[in-house]
Write a protein that holds these residues in place. Sequence first.
Motif, PDB file in Angstrom:
ATOM      1  N   ALA A 213       0.829  -1.209   0.000  1.00 11.98           N
ATOM      2  CA  ALA A 213       0.000   0.000   0.000  1.00 11.98           C
ATOM      3  C   ALA A 213       0.862   1.257   0.000  1.00 11.98           C
ATOM      4  N   ALA A 214       1.992   1.205   0.706  1.00  7.85           N
ATOM      5  CA  ALA A 214       2.883   2.365   0.748  1.00  7.85           C
ATOM      6  C   ALA A 214       3.475   2.663  -0.619  1.00  7.85           C
ATOM      7  N   HIS A 215       3.684   1.623  -1.443  1.00  7.43           N
ATOM      8  CA  HIS A 215       4.262   1.798  -2.772  1.00  7.43           C
ATOM      9  C   HIS A 215       3.204   2.110  -3.830  1.00  7.43           C
ATOM     10  N   ALA A 216       1.955   1.938  -3.509  1.00  7.19           N
ATOM     11  CA  ALA A 216       0.891   2.216  -4.480  1.00  7.19           C
ATOM     12  C   ALA A 216       0.806   3.716  -4.730  1.00  7.19           C
ATOM     13  N   ALA A 217       0.267   4.058  -5.869  1.00  4.28           N
ATOM     14  CA  ALA A 217       0.131   5.463  -6.233  1.00  4.28           C
ATOM     15  C   ALA A 217      -0.745   6.193  -5.226  1.00  4.28           C
ATOM     16  N   THR A 218      -0.347   7.392  -4.894  1.00  5.12           N
ATOM     17  CA  THR A 218      -1.148   8.257  -4.052  1.00  5.12           C
ATOM     18  C   THR A 218      -1.565   9.436  -4.899  1.00  5.12           C
ATOM     19  N   ILE A 219      -2.839   9.663  -4.986  1.00  2.57           N
ATOM     20  CA  ILE A 219      -3.364  10.802  -5.716  1.00  2.57           C
ATOM     21  C   ILE A 219      -3.651  11.889  -4.683  1.00  2.57           C
ATOM     22  N   GLN A 220      -2.977  13.008  -4.802  1.00  7.08           N
ATOM     23  CA  GLN A 220      -3.134  14.098  -3.855  1.00  7.08           C
ATOM     24  C   GLN A 220      -4.165  15.107  -4.370  1.00  7.08           C
ATOM     25  N   ALA A 221      -4.801  15.798  -3.447  1.00  3.48           N
ATOM     26  CA  ALA A 221      -5.816  16.795  -3.799  1.00  3.48           C
ATOM     27  C   ALA A 221      -5.149  18.087  -4.269  1.00  3.48           C
ATOM     28  N   PHE A 222      -5.522  18.531  -5.467  1.00  2.00           N
ATOM     29  CA  PHE A 222      -5.026  19.782  -6.027  1.00  2.00           C
ATOM     30  C   PHE A 222      -5.998  20.888  -5.656  1.00  2.00           C
ATOM     31  N   GLU A 223      -5.501  21.871  -4.914  1.00  2.00           N
ATOM     32  CA  GLU A 223      -6.308  23.002  -4.466  1.00  2.00           C
ATOM     33  C   GLU A 223      -5.733  24.285  -5.069  1.00  2.00           C
ATOM     34  N   PRO A 224      -6.385  25.431  -4.872  1.00  2.00           N
ATOM     35  CA  PRO A 224      -5.941  26.661  -5.527  1.00  2.00           C
ATOM     36  C   PRO A 224      -4.481  27.065  -5.286  1.00  2.00           C
ATOM     37  N   ASP A 225      -3.896  26.693  -4.153  1.00  2.00           N
ATOM     38  CA  ASP A 225      -2.506  27.070  -3.863  1.00  2.00           C
ATOM     39  C   ASP A 225      -1.489  25.966  -4.172  1.00  2.00           C
ATOM     40  N   THR A 226      -1.952  24.859  -4.703  1.00  2.00           N
ATOM     41  CA  THR A 226      -1.079  23.698  -4.889  1.00  2.00           C
ATOM     42  C   THR A 226       0.013  23.926  -5.924  1.00  2.00           C
ATOM     43  N   LEU A 227      -0.300  24.591  -7.020  1.00  2.00           N
ATOM     44  CA  LEU A 227       0.718  24.780  -8.063  1.00  2.00           C
ATOM     45  C   LEU A 227       1.935  25.515  -7.512  1.00  2.00           C
ATOM     46  N   GLU A 228       1.721  26.519  -6.688  1.00  2.00           N
ATOM     47  CA  GLU A 228       2.843  27.246  -6.087  1.00  2.00           C
ATOM     48  C   GLU A 228       3.731  26.306  -5.279  1.00  2.00           C
ATOM     49  N   ARG A 229       3.118  25.404  -4.531  1.00  2.00           N
ATOM     50  CA  ARG A 229       3.882  24.443  -3.728  1.00  2.00           C
ATOM     51  C   ARG A 229       4.663  23.479  -4.619  1.00  2.00           C
ATOM     52  N   ILE A 230       4.027  23.027  -5.712  1.00  2.00           N
ATOM     53  CA  ILE A 230       4.706  22.102  -6.626  1.00  2.00           C
ATOM     54  C   ILE A 230       5.920  22.785  -7.251  1.00  2.00           C
ATOM     55  N   VAL A 231       5.738  24.004  -7.713  1.00  2.00           N
ATOM     56  CA  VAL A 231       6.846  24.745  -8.328  1.00  2.00           C
ATOM     57  C   VAL A 231       7.975  24.939  -7.311  1.00  2.00           C
ATOM     58  N   ALA A 232       7.629  25.259  -6.068  1.00  2.00           N
ATOM     59  CA  ALA A 232       8.642  25.423  -5.027  1.00  2.00           C
ATOM     60  C   ALA A 232       9.394  24.118  -4.768  1.00  2.00           C
ATOM     61  N   GLN A 233       8.676  22.992  -4.776  1.00  2.00           N
ATOM     62  CA  GLN A 233       9.319  21.686  -4.560  1.00  2.00           C
ATOM     63  C   GLN A 233      10.262  21.328  -5.701  1.00  2.00           C
ATOM     64  N   GLN A 234       9.950  21.785  -6.900  1.00  2.00           N
ATOM     65  CA  GLN A 234      10.750  21.464  -8.079  1.00  2.00           C
ATOM     66  C   GLN A 234      11.819  22.519  -8.362  1.00  2.00           C
ATOM     67  N   LYS A 235      11.967  23.489  -7.478  1.00  2.00           N
ATOM     68  CA  LYS A 235      12.877  24.614  -7.695  1.00  2.00           C
ATOM     69  C   LYS A 235      14.245  24.141  -8.195  1.00  2.00           C
ATOM     70  N   GLY A 236      14.676  24.770  -9.278  1.00  2.00           N
ATOM     71  CA  GLY A 236      15.976  24.443  -9.853  1.00  2.00           C
ATOM     72  C   GLY A 236      15.960  23.258 -10.801  1.00  2.00           C
ATOM     73  N   LYS A 237      14.788  22.653 -10.997  1.00  2.00           N
ATOM     74  CA  LYS A 237      14.678  21.490 -11.886  1.00  2.00           C
ATOM     75  C   LYS A 237      13.664  21.785 -12.983  1.00  2.00           C
ATOM     76  N   ALA A 238      13.964  21.313 -14.164  1.00  2.00           N
ATOM     77  CA  ALA A 238      12.991  21.393 -15.256  1.00  2.00           C
ATOM     78  C   ALA A 238      11.987  20.260 -15.069  1.00  2.00           C
ATOM     79  N   PHE A 239      10.717  20.528 -15.399  1.00  2.00           N
ATOM     80  CA  PHE A 239       9.703  19.484 -15.311  1.00  2.00           C
ATOM     81  C   PHE A 239       8.522  19.844 -16.193  1.00  2.00           C
ATOM     82  N   VAL A 240       7.716  18.838 -16.488  1.00  2.00           N
ATOM     83  CA  VAL A 240       6.481  19.063 -17.238  1.00  2.00           C
ATOM     84  C   VAL A 240       5.311  18.752 -16.312  1.00  2.00           C
ATOM     85  N   PHE A 241       4.341  19.645 -16.343  1.00  2.00           N
ATOM     86  CA  PHE A 241       3.121  19.508 -15.549  1.00  2.00           C
ATOM     87  C   PHE A 241       2.012  19.189 -16.542  1.00  2.00           C
ATOM     88  N   VAL A 242       1.496  17.964 -16.501  1.00  2.00           N
ATOM     89  CA  VAL A 242       0.534  17.491 -17.489  1.00  2.00           C
ATOM     90  C   VAL A 242      -0.868  17.437 -16.897  1.00  2.00           C
TER      91      VAL A 242
END
Length: 160
Positions: free
Chosen positions: A20-49
Amino acid sequence: MAIKARNLVASLLLATTAAAAHAATIQAFEPDTLERIVAQQKGKAFVFVVWSLDCEYCQASLKTLSQEKRKRKDLQVVTLATDPVADPQAVALMKKKLESVGMSANAWAYGNAPPEQLRYALDQKWHGEKPRSYWFNARGERVAYSGVITAETIAKMTAR
C-alpha cells in the motif's frame, strides 16, 4: 502452532502495508497547490501534465511521456487529473492508469474547490481544453502547450 499462525498473519499485514505504501497516491489539487509544486521542483525542469480519464488524447500523451521518460532520466513529470479526488472509483482508475505508464509519483487530481477555480488557479488563460501541459525550465519559467504530446514536442520543449 499458534505462534506460527500469528507470525504468518503479521507477515501478511506487513506485506500488505508495504504494498500500500508503494501504491500510487493521488493528492488533492487546491488553488494554492501549483505554487507548492513549483517550489518543490525549484531548480529542476519538469512538465506539468493536465489530463482526465475520459480524454483519449491525454492517454496518448501519457504513454509518450512514459516512453520518453524511460529514455531520458532527466524528464520529470507531474500529473494533474481534472477528475475529482473525492470520487473513490475515479481515484482507483487514475491510480491504475498512472501505474500502467509508470507515472504514479507526484500525481494530483482536482480537490474540493470548484473546477473553475482550480482551472483559473492553474492558468487564467486556459479554457479547459485537454491535453494541456506546462513546461517549466530550471529557472521556473513556464510555457503552456495544448495538444497531444509527441516525442518531437518533448524535444522542443525541453531544449529551451
